[in-house]
Scaffold this active site. Structure first.
Site, PDB file in Angstrom:
ATOM      1  N   ARG A 134       0.493  -1.406   0.190  1.00  0.00           N
ATOM      2  CA  ARG A 134       0.025  -0.533  -0.033  1.00  0.00           C
ATOM      3  C   ARG A 134       0.667   1.036  -0.236  1.00  0.00           C
ATOM      4  O   ARG A 134       0.779   1.787   0.764  1.00  0.00           O
ATOM      5  CB  ARG A 134      -0.891   0.362   1.539  1.00  0.00           C
ATOM      6  N   ASP A 174       2.623   4.839  -0.882  1.00  0.00           N
ATOM      7  CA  ASP A 174       2.205   6.058  -0.067  1.00  0.00           C
ATOM      8  C   ASP A 174       1.957   7.274  -0.966  1.00  0.00           C
ATOM      9  O   ASP A 174       2.244   6.742  -2.526  1.00  0.00           O
ATOM     10  CB  ASP A 174       3.282   7.041   0.793  1.00  0.00           C
ATOM     11  N   TYR A 229      12.583  -1.775  -2.618  1.00  0.00           N
ATOM     12  CA  TYR A 229      13.195  -0.679  -3.148  1.00  0.00           C
ATOM     13  C   TYR A 229      13.518   0.532  -3.578  1.00  0.00           C
ATOM     14  O   TYR A 229      15.090  -0.013  -3.222  1.00  0.00           O
ATOM     15  CB  TYR A 229      11.938  -0.024  -1.434  1.00  0.00           C
ATOM     16  N   ARG A 270      11.645   5.236   3.533  1.00  0.00           N
ATOM     17  CA  ARG A 270      11.732   7.240   3.698  1.00  0.00           C
ATOM     18  C   ARG A 270      12.457   7.356   4.999  1.00  0.00           C
ATOM     19  O   ARG A 270      13.360   8.711   4.798  1.00  0.00           O
ATOM     20  CB  ARG A 270      10.471   7.303   3.549  1.00  0.00           C
TER      21      ARG A 270
END
Lengths: 249, 249
Positions: free
Chosen positions: B50, B52, B110, B197
């Site tokens: 999910r 952002d 990522y 992040r």
């Protein structure tokens, strides 16, 4: 009165090119409006390269004359505060009063970017042209070599152009693949209207195997637009830099 | 009834993330709407990650159940005809009825992209985070090494998260510079809310010289979000791929 030079980078996606026109917003218009507001005098910039709608730049150049007392080097900061995020002034400085951004050019470098993959990548779509069928970058490089040097590039100039002398010199063309991205980089003393995109379109045809590399030599000799390949899409094109007498912008 | 898996790439710029929500358009919503229209039955996808608001993906994964007679492999073509250009289905295929895109994950990769230059580049702004001050990528790599392995990543999880077990395994983190672009790439068995992040934000602080690389080891041990660096901006983050039992999407 002083003459100030700007080195301008922009994402051309949302703009109808550089030059002012009635049908949509342009880079020139945004610069004129922002400078006029900032300096409180009527400013009209002169651009080095009138890039087409959708074409990007890392280093286009513009000059303007102003009575401002703000030092040339400081102007970029004030402008970047006011400009939209898709236009950035990389450098500003005072130049000689007779400096002209088109007449004083010694060379320009353009880059054409192709995404050559099985599916389009959304984060690449604004800054590259997507080609599904496999491209042979070696063939493209072989074809590109015929374009290096001084030639009459009439075959690679859009039919509507008013230019009389269509002779230009290409100093270098490279074709490189990094994974699924093919980059064509061209340096020359000047480029005709749509010349880089027509060269890219012709090299793509070679890379697809539709025409042999040596055919590019023939196309040059025909001096007829109808023999070259199609004009490749605007989003793949970036004006990378303009050099003036050994100085790069 | 069959279960179909989609590998989804998207430019997250204009979306309020993956998951349906009342305040804005999301990837999940666009997929549900497009599938429901195409297949003429109510479709609800289940996503693997999910992401952002503003985060991009090259290979997120979603599954849904359908009565359709269209073969799974053909669905991607029909969907790509109907989807906006910033969402692309890279692959579609039928999977086992018990395949769950979150529970069956073996690892995720990522990528966090930083533009480290004197001025922001307009054509980079949507897909990287801009840092003006010079970053030392060697220091960042040294700091990143402390995060590899199985750890309690509580310090690197946003305070609002409801997850009880905050232990995850990072298999690898690399920090590479190519010119003005620094790329942090992380592979792990799972990531907590905002974990990538917050790691990126902490590594940036190390790269700026604000904290020594060894400090990252201490931050891990504190198990307290307030010790880690700030959450780096969404636009730099891309979910590159999700692997299921040695199969990559």
């Amino acid at each position: 009165m002083k003459r100030i030079m700007l080195v301008v980078a922009y994402d051309g996606t949302k703009y109808c090119g550089w030059q002012m026109q009635p049908n949509g917003i342009t880079i020139e218009e945004v610069l004129n409006r922002t400078l006029t507001e900032l300096l409180q005098e009527q400013i009209m910039v002169t651009g080095a390269s009138r890039t087409d709608s959708g074409v990007h730049a890392l280093g286009n150049v513009a000059v303007f004359d102003s009575e401002t007392r703000i030092p040339g080097e400081k102007l970029s900061y004030a402008l970047n505060q006011r400009l939209p995020k898709d236009i950035v002034i990389r450098e500003s400085k005072e130049v000689e009063a007779d400096f002209h951004p088109r007449r004083c050019v010694s060379q320009k470098t353009y880059c054409y970017r192709i995404l050559n993959s099985k599916f389009p990548i959304p984060t690449e779509r604004l800054y590259s042209s997507f080609i599904y069928y496999p491209l042979d970058e070696k063939r493209m490089e072989e074809a590109a070599a015929y374009l290096i040097g001084e030639h009459d590039f009439k075959s690679f100039c859009s039919a509507g152009s008013q230019v009389i002398d269509t002779t230009r010199t290409i100093y270098d063309i490279s074709v490189e693949r990094t994974g699924e991205v093919i980059t064509i980089r061209l340096t020359g003393n000047g480029f005709l209207y749509n010349m880089v995109r027509i060269i890219a379109g012709t090299l793509i045809k070679t890379g697809l195997g539709a025409i042999p590399p040596v055919k590019v030599k023939e196309i040059l000799e025909k001096k007829d637009r109808s023999h070259a390949g199609p004009k490749a899409p605007a989003e793949g094109l970036t004006l990378e830099k303009i050099e003036y007498c050994n100085k790069i912008y």
